[in-house]
Design a protein around this motif. Structure first.
Motif, mmCIF file in Angstrom:
data_model
loop_
_atom_site.group_PDB
_atom_site.id
_atom_site.type_symbol
_atom_site.label_atom_id
_atom_site.label_comp_id
_atom_site.label_asym_id
_atom_site.label_seq_id
_atom_site.Cartn_x
_atom_site.Cartn_y
_atom_site.Cartn_z
ATOM 1 N N ASN A 35 2.236 -34.652 -13.542
ATOM 2 C CA ASN A 35 2.608 -34.429 -14.672
ATOM 3 C C ASN A 35 1.913 -33.008 -15.228
ATOM 4 N N ASP A 36 2.183 -32.799 -16.696
ATOM 5 C CA ASP A 36 1.828 -31.443 -17.027
ATOM 6 C C ASP A 36 0.488 -31.388 -17.112
ATOM 7 N N SER A 37 -0.671 -32.247 -16.778
ATOM 8 C CA SER A 37 -1.789 -31.913 -16.559
ATOM 9 C C SER A 37 -2.241 -31.797 -15.240
ATOM 10 N N THR A 38 -1.333 -31.639 -14.343
ATOM 11 C CA THR A 38 -1.816 -31.364 -12.826
ATOM 12 C C THR A 38 -1.768 -30.013 -12.701
ATOM 13 N N LEU A 39 -3.149 -29.482 -12.240
ATOM 14 C CA LEU A 39 -3.171 -28.010 -11.728
ATOM 15 C C LEU A 39 -2.051 -27.639 -10.997
ATOM 16 N N GLY A 40 -1.344 -26.531 -11.446
ATOM 17 C CA GLY A 40 0.003 -25.859 -10.517
ATOM 18 C C GLY A 40 1.203 -26.647 -10.933
ATOM 19 N N TRP A 41 1.202 -27.232 -11.997
ATOM 20 C CA TRP A 41 2.314 -28.314 -12.475
ATOM 21 C C TRP A 41 3.475 -27.137 -12.454
ATOM 22 N N GLU A 42 4.724 -27.501 -11.866
ATOM 23 C CA GLU A 42 5.779 -26.698 -12.104
ATOM 24 C C GLU A 42 5.890 -25.311 -11.538
ATOM 25 N N THR A 43 4.645 -25.117 -10.545
ATOM 26 C CA THR A 43 4.643 -23.790 -10.007
ATOM 27 C C THR A 43 4.625 -24.209 -8.431
ATOM 28 N N THR A 44 3.531 -25.024 -8.190
ATOM 29 C CA THR A 44 3.467 -25.578 -6.806
ATOM 30 C C THR A 44 3.269 -26.963 -6.840
ATOM 31 N N HIS A 45 3.368 -27.812 -7.766
ATOM 32 C CA HIS A 45 3.238 -29.270 -7.844
ATOM 33 C C HIS A 45 4.309 -29.815 -8.940
ATOM 34 N N PHE A 46 5.294 -30.751 -8.379
ATOM 35 C CA PHE A 46 6.510 -31.289 -9.174
ATOM 36 C C PHE A 46 6.515 -32.653 -9.128
ATOM 37 N N SER A 47 7.014 -33.266 -10.111
ATOM 38 C CA SER A 47 7.318 -34.653 -9.740
ATOM 39 C C SER A 47 8.965 -35.108 -9.638
ATOM 40 N N VAL A 48 9.898 -33.781 -9.573
ATOM 41 C CA VAL A 48 11.278 -33.809 -9.155
ATOM 42 C C VAL A 48 11.533 -33.178 -7.868
ATOM 43 N N ILE A 49 12.085 -33.853 -7.211
ATOM 44 C CA ILE A 49 12.433 -33.025 -5.828
ATOM 45 C C ILE A 49 13.169 -31.993 -5.956
ATOM 46 N N GLN A 50 14.202 -31.954 -6.524
ATOM 47 C CA GLN A 50 15.194 -30.818 -6.588
ATOM 48 C C GLN A 50 14.713 -29.797 -7.421
ATOM 49 N N GLU A 51 13.609 -29.981 -8.228
ATOM 50 C CA GLU A 51 13.067 -28.589 -8.863
ATOM 51 C C GLU A 51 11.961 -28.074 -8.236
ATOM 52 N N ALA A 52 11.295 -28.926 -7.160
ATOM 53 C CA ALA A 52 10.596 -28.479 -6.269
ATOM 54 C C ALA A 52 11.313 -27.454 -5.307
ATOM 55 N N LEU A 53 12.477 -28.023 -4.709
ATOM 56 C CA LEU A 53 13.267 -27.202 -3.876
ATOM 57 C C LEU A 53 14.165 -26.077 -4.275
ATOM 58 N N ASN A 54 14.320 -26.014 -5.543
ATOM 59 C CA ASN A 54 14.801 -24.884 -6.409
ATOM 60 C C ASN A 54 13.607 -23.604 -6.513
ATOM 61 N N SER A 55 12.166 -24.300 -6.625
ATOM 62 C CA SER A 55 11.189 -23.472 -6.724
ATOM 63 C C SER A 55 10.245 -22.901 -5.456
ATOM 64 N N VAL A 56 10.722 -23.070 -4.494
ATOM 65 C CA VAL A 56 10.176 -22.694 -3.327
ATOM 66 C C VAL A 56 10.916 -21.514 -2.518
ATOM 67 N N ASN A 57 10.066 -20.651 -1.654
ATOM 68 C CA ASN A 57 10.869 -19.575 -0.985
ATOM 69 C C ASN A 57 11.786 -20.152 -0.200
ATOM 70 N N ASN A 58 12.817 -19.170 0.232
ATOM 71 C CA ASN A 58 13.929 -19.674 1.129
ATOM 72 C C ASN A 58 13.296 -19.686 2.512
ATOM 73 N N GLY A 59 13.124 -20.830 3.154
ATOM 74 C CA GLY A 59 12.402 -21.147 4.602
ATOM 75 C C GLY A 59 11.100 -21.877 4.128
ATOM 76 N N GLY A 60 11.083 -22.101 2.890
ATOM 77 C CA GLY A 60 9.611 -22.520 2.367
ATOM 78 C C GLY A 60 9.627 -24.220 2.720
ATOM 79 N N VAL A 61 8.497 -24.725 2.542
ATOM 80 C CA VAL A 61 8.360 -26.422 2.765
ATOM 81 C C VAL A 61 8.082 -26.927 1.601
ATOM 82 N N VAL A 62 8.611 -28.289 1.328
ATOM 83 C CA VAL A 62 8.646 -29.158 0.064
ATOM 84 C C VAL A 62 8.044 -30.357 0.695
ATOM 85 N N ASN A 63 6.462 -30.632 0.313
ATOM 86 C CA ASN A 63 5.918 -31.788 0.862
ATOM 87 C C ASN A 63 6.266 -32.946 0.054
ATOM 88 N N LEU A 64 6.745 -34.015 0.393
ATOM 89 C CA LEU A 64 7.165 -35.177 -0.478
ATOM 90 C C LEU A 64 6.023 -36.041 -0.160
#
Length: 146
Positions: A35-64
């Motif tokens: 959540n918004d108290s998590t270090l890296g919130w909405e930069t490297t740490h997300f609670s929604v998969i699609q937001e994470a996919l939209n925020s990683v470099n092309n070819g990047g990795v989203v760890n679920l």
């Protein structure tokens, strides 16, 4: 001549600095406990998969992480969605769309369960390109049933 070199240096500094500020991370993490108290919130740490996919470099990795997500997602631009394991990372889609759609070559999904709560047995996974994709260790179920 001196003016030309100065212009080149300024141009390179502008290009280099714009790349630094516009570049997305190569790796991000998704956990339903973030959540918004998590270090890296909405930069490297997300609670929604699609937001994470939209925020990683092309070819990047989203760890679920292990958990349940109620969303339909698209994997594009060679991105890799890696779950914690079958039965641990569970994506619950809905009947209005595919649970997971793979849109581009080089994309990867693995180590998760896909479930769709709908009446159509064909709504868990769609692949819109057949070139160089990886689908590995995926368990597909319908309405909670194998």
């Amino acid at each position: 001549m001196k003016l030309h070199i100065t212009q080149c240096v300024i141009f390179l500094l502008i290009i280099f600095s714009s790349k630094l500020y516009s570049q997305f991370p190569d790796t991000v993490w998704v956990d339903d406990d973030y959540n918004d108290s998590t270090l890296g919130w909405e930069t490297t740490h997300f609670s929604v998969i699609q937001e994470a996919l939209n925020s990683v470099n092309n070819g990047g990795v989203v760890n679920l992480a292990a958990g349940n997500w109620n969303e339909n997602i698209e994997v594009r631009q060679g991105k890799k969605l890696i779950g914690a394991g079958v039965g641990q990372s569970i994506i619950n889609g809905n009947a209005e769309s595919y649970t997971v759609v793979i849109k581009d070559s080089g994309s990867v999904i693995k180590n998760m369960t896909l479930n769709n709560y709908g009446d159509n047995w064909d709504f868990e996974l769609a692949v819109e390109t057949g070139i160089e994709i990886v689908i590995e260790n995926i368990h597909i179920i319908e309405n909670g049933m194998i």
